[in-house]
Write an enzyme that holds these catalytic residues in place. Sequence first.
Site, mmCIF file in Angstrom:
data_model
loop_
_atom_site.group_PDB
_atom_site.id
_atom_site.type_symbol
_atom_site.label_atom_id
_atom_site.label_comp_id
_atom_site.label_asym_id
_atom_site.label_seq_id
_atom_site.Cartn_x
_atom_site.Cartn_y
_atom_site.Cartn_z
ATOM 1 N N ASP A 138 99.330 65.952 96.337
ATOM 2 C CA ASP A 138 100.218 66.849 95.557
ATOM 3 C C ASP A 138 99.529 67.105 94.259
ATOM 4 O O ASP A 138 98.572 66.374 93.728
ATOM 5 C CB ASP A 138 101.785 66.601 95.579
ATOM 6 C CG ASP A 138 101.758 65.180 94.566
ATOM 7 O OD1 ASP A 138 101.366 65.135 93.451
ATOM 8 O OD2 ASP A 138 102.369 64.194 95.340
ATOM 9 N N ARG A 144 89.161 60.464 86.923
ATOM 10 C CA ARG A 144 87.522 60.548 87.182
ATOM 11 C C ARG A 144 86.973 61.704 86.735
ATOM 12 O O ARG A 144 85.606 61.694 86.791
ATOM 13 C CB ARG A 144 87.916 60.741 88.550
ATOM 14 C CG ARG A 144 88.675 59.613 89.567
ATOM 15 C CD ARG A 144 87.923 58.304 89.557
ATOM 16 N NE ARG A 144 88.865 57.435 89.959
ATOM 17 C CZ ARG A 144 88.193 55.994 89.995
ATOM 18 N NH1 ARG A 144 87.208 55.444 89.275
ATOM 19 N NH2 ARG A 144 88.978 55.197 90.426
ATOM 20 N N SER A 148 84.977 58.031 111.432
ATOM 21 C CA SER A 148 85.073 56.636 111.836
ATOM 22 C C SER A 148 83.763 56.422 112.442
ATOM 23 O O SER A 148 83.226 56.799 113.169
ATOM 24 C CB SER A 148 86.192 56.386 113.045
ATOM 25 O OG SER A 148 86.046 55.299 113.396
HETATM 26 C C1 LIG Z 1 86.927 54.001 84.871
HETATM 27 C C2 LIG Z 1 87.765 53.342 85.882
HETATM 28 C C3 LIG Z 1 87.328 51.956 86.176
HETATM 29 C C4 LIG Z 1 87.767 51.287 87.166
HETATM 30 N N1 LIG Z 1 87.550 49.855 87.351
HETATM 31 C C5 LIG Z 1 88.078 49.271 88.258
HETATM 32 C C6 LIG Z 1 87.671 47.778 88.661
HETATM 33 O O1 LIG Z 1 86.809 47.332 87.858
HETATM 34 N N2 LIG Z 1 88.284 47.156 89.606
HETATM 35 C C7 LIG Z 1 89.427 47.808 90.144
HETATM 36 O O2 LIG Z 1 89.877 46.895 91.094
HETATM 37 N N3 LIG Z 1 89.641 48.863 90.082
HETATM 38 C C8 LIG Z 1 89.033 49.720 89.125
HETATM 39 N N4 LIG Z 1 89.609 51.080 88.934
HETATM 40 C C9 LIG Z 1 90.584 51.651 89.608
HETATM 41 C C10 LIG Z 1 91.866 51.554 88.906
HETATM 42 O O3 LIG Z 1 92.457 50.147 88.709
HETATM 43 C C11 LIG Z 1 93.081 52.404 89.614
HETATM 44 O O4 LIG Z 1 93.288 51.542 90.933
HETATM 45 C C12 LIG Z 1 92.542 53.554 90.257
HETATM 46 O O5 LIG Z 1 92.092 54.313 89.101
HETATM 47 C C13 LIG Z 1 93.889 54.430 90.579
HETATM 48 O O6 LIG Z 1 94.724 54.645 89.703
HETATM 49 P P1 LIG Z 1 96.422 54.696 89.766
HETATM 50 O O7 LIG Z 1 96.889 53.365 90.311
HETATM 51 O O8 LIG Z 1 96.967 55.014 88.593
HETATM 52 O O9 LIG Z 1 96.420 55.928 90.840
HETATM 53 P P2 LIG Z 1 97.127 56.039 92.122
HETATM 54 O O10 LIG Z 1 96.982 55.064 93.146
HETATM 55 O O11 LIG Z 1 96.654 57.516 92.720
HETATM 56 O O12 LIG Z 1 98.552 56.268 91.951
HETATM 57 C C14 LIG Z 1 99.255 57.278 91.007
HETATM 58 C C15 LIG Z 1 100.356 56.833 90.455
HETATM 59 O O13 LIG Z 1 101.349 56.437 91.222
HETATM 60 C C16 LIG Z 1 102.077 55.041 90.876
HETATM 61 N N5 LIG Z 1 101.908 53.901 92.179
HETATM 62 C C17 LIG Z 1 101.107 54.326 93.146
HETATM 63 N N6 LIG Z 1 100.951 53.272 93.991
HETATM 64 C C18 LIG Z 1 102.171 52.494 93.119
HETATM 65 C C19 LIG Z 1 102.453 51.271 93.604
HETATM 66 N N7 LIG Z 1 102.455 50.443 94.513
HETATM 67 N N8 LIG Z 1 103.568 50.682 92.318
HETATM 68 C C20 LIG Z 1 103.811 51.461 91.586
HETATM 69 N N9 LIG Z 1 103.327 52.617 91.212
HETATM 70 C C21 LIG Z 1 102.436 53.166 91.916
HETATM 71 C C22 LIG Z 1 101.541 54.728 89.583
HETATM 72 O O14 LIG Z 1 102.277 55.404 88.566
HETATM 73 C C23 LIG Z 1 100.165 55.582 89.555
HETATM 74 O O15 LIG Z 1 99.482 55.591 88.422
HETATM 75 C C24 LIG Z 1 88.875 51.766 87.921
HETATM 76 C C25 LIG Z 1 89.266 52.938 87.788
HETATM 77 C C26 LIG Z 1 88.701 53.840 86.645
HETATM 78 C C27 LIG Z 1 89.222 55.202 86.717
#
Ligand SMILES: Cc1cc2nc3c(=O)[nH]c(=O)nc-3n(C[C@H](O)[C@H](O)[C@H](O)COP(=O)(O)OP(=O)(O)OC[C@H]3O[C@@H](n4cnc5c(N)ncnc54)[C@H](O)[C@@H]3O)c2cc1C
Length: 287
Positions: A187, A198, A101
């Site tokens: 997990d 990533r 922080s």
């Molecule tokens: C190459 C790359 C480029 C990107 N560019 C952008 C960008 O330009 N702008 C931007 O804003 N973001 C960007 N992102 C971020 C991307 O949109 C995701 O927010 C990020 O990769 C996290 O993915 P996730 O939501 O699958 O993972 P996590 O948040 O770790 O969630 C894991 C899984 O849990 C479930 N989950 C988690 N929370 C919820 C929920 N609230 N509701 C339903 N299911 C849920 C889903 O199945 C999800 O896949 C980028 C990501 C990557 C890898």
Amino acid sequence: MYLNKNIFLAPMDNISYILDRGYIRLVDMMGDDSSVVQAARCSTGNGTTDPKRDEELLRYLMRNEHTSPFEMVEMKWHAKMPIFVARQWIRHRTANVNEFSGRYSEFEKEYYVPSEETFKLQSQLNKQGGNRLVEESIYKKSSDEIIDISENAWITYQDMIEEGVSREQARIVLPVNYYTNWYWKNDLKNTLHFLKLRKDKHSQWEIREYADAMADIIKEKLPMSYKAFEDYALNGEKLSNLEMKIISNQLGENQLNKMIEQNNYEGMSKTESYEFKEKLKGMKSSI
Ligand SMILES: Cc1cc2nc3c(=O)[nH]c(=O)nc-3n(C[C@H](O)[C@H](O)[C@H](O)COP(=O)(O)OP(=O)(O)OC[C@H]3O[C@@H](n4cnc5c(N)ncnc54)[C@H](O)[C@@H]3O)c2cc1C
């Protein structure tokens, strides 16, 4: 390597140094490969004593996205990274996070300067990234400017702190290449999801460096899970209906029939061969 004073209660093993001043280390861990198998077989206690059958089950779970047993393993990491990397990382919502922080404590004077080997020109094809390396003169000018801005921001930050300005407001002048650090616990299921996204070449090189280092540690600690992840998630591909049609049309019905009749596929267990044949049948029906 400077390590922030009050945060190092755990031993400094399992550490990988990343970028110019960052690191990632595994601080704590609950469970191992057998926890995944045990959870899947909770009705039979410790499950089988045959490691080969354990691995087959674990691979079956990964292949078919029966993911909850992978949530039985937890890993806690301590990472130090530039703020812009942390901003990408924090988007992974399933983790528990405790970050340094800048309201309670003063920042350290530690900022990231990209190396010449990683400093790229904007790609015209990939809007999110770079491609070719910049010329030496451009790197020299840009890196000097990055250092100037970071140093000047530090001077302003320190001036404000000395004049009694609150830390929470003084910190707003520090650019996103300054280092922060956090504890990150997740997990195994969601950590592998993080790695899938990533480690990918579409992710920014800097965060990929952290993901690659985490992957190396996970590979060592959870060899069966990591191998299954590599085979079915990291290096595997999902095909759309249209893609399946294109492939099945190229192969033709005769070739597909031959493949369906084949009994064993090298490297695959009996169950995996059976599942593969079921997929081929699905392809055949799309011709
Ligand atoms: C190459 C790359 C480029 C990107 N560019 C952008 C960008 O330009 N702008 C931007 O804003 N973001 C960007 N992102 C971020 C991307 O949109 C995701 O927010 C990020 O990769 C996290 O993915 P996730 O939501 O699958 O993972 P996590 O948040 O770790 O969630 C894991 C899984 O849990 C479930 N989950 C988690 N929370 C919820 C929920 N609230 N509701 C339903 N299911 C849920 C889903 O199945 C999800 O896949 C980028 C990501 C990557 C890898």
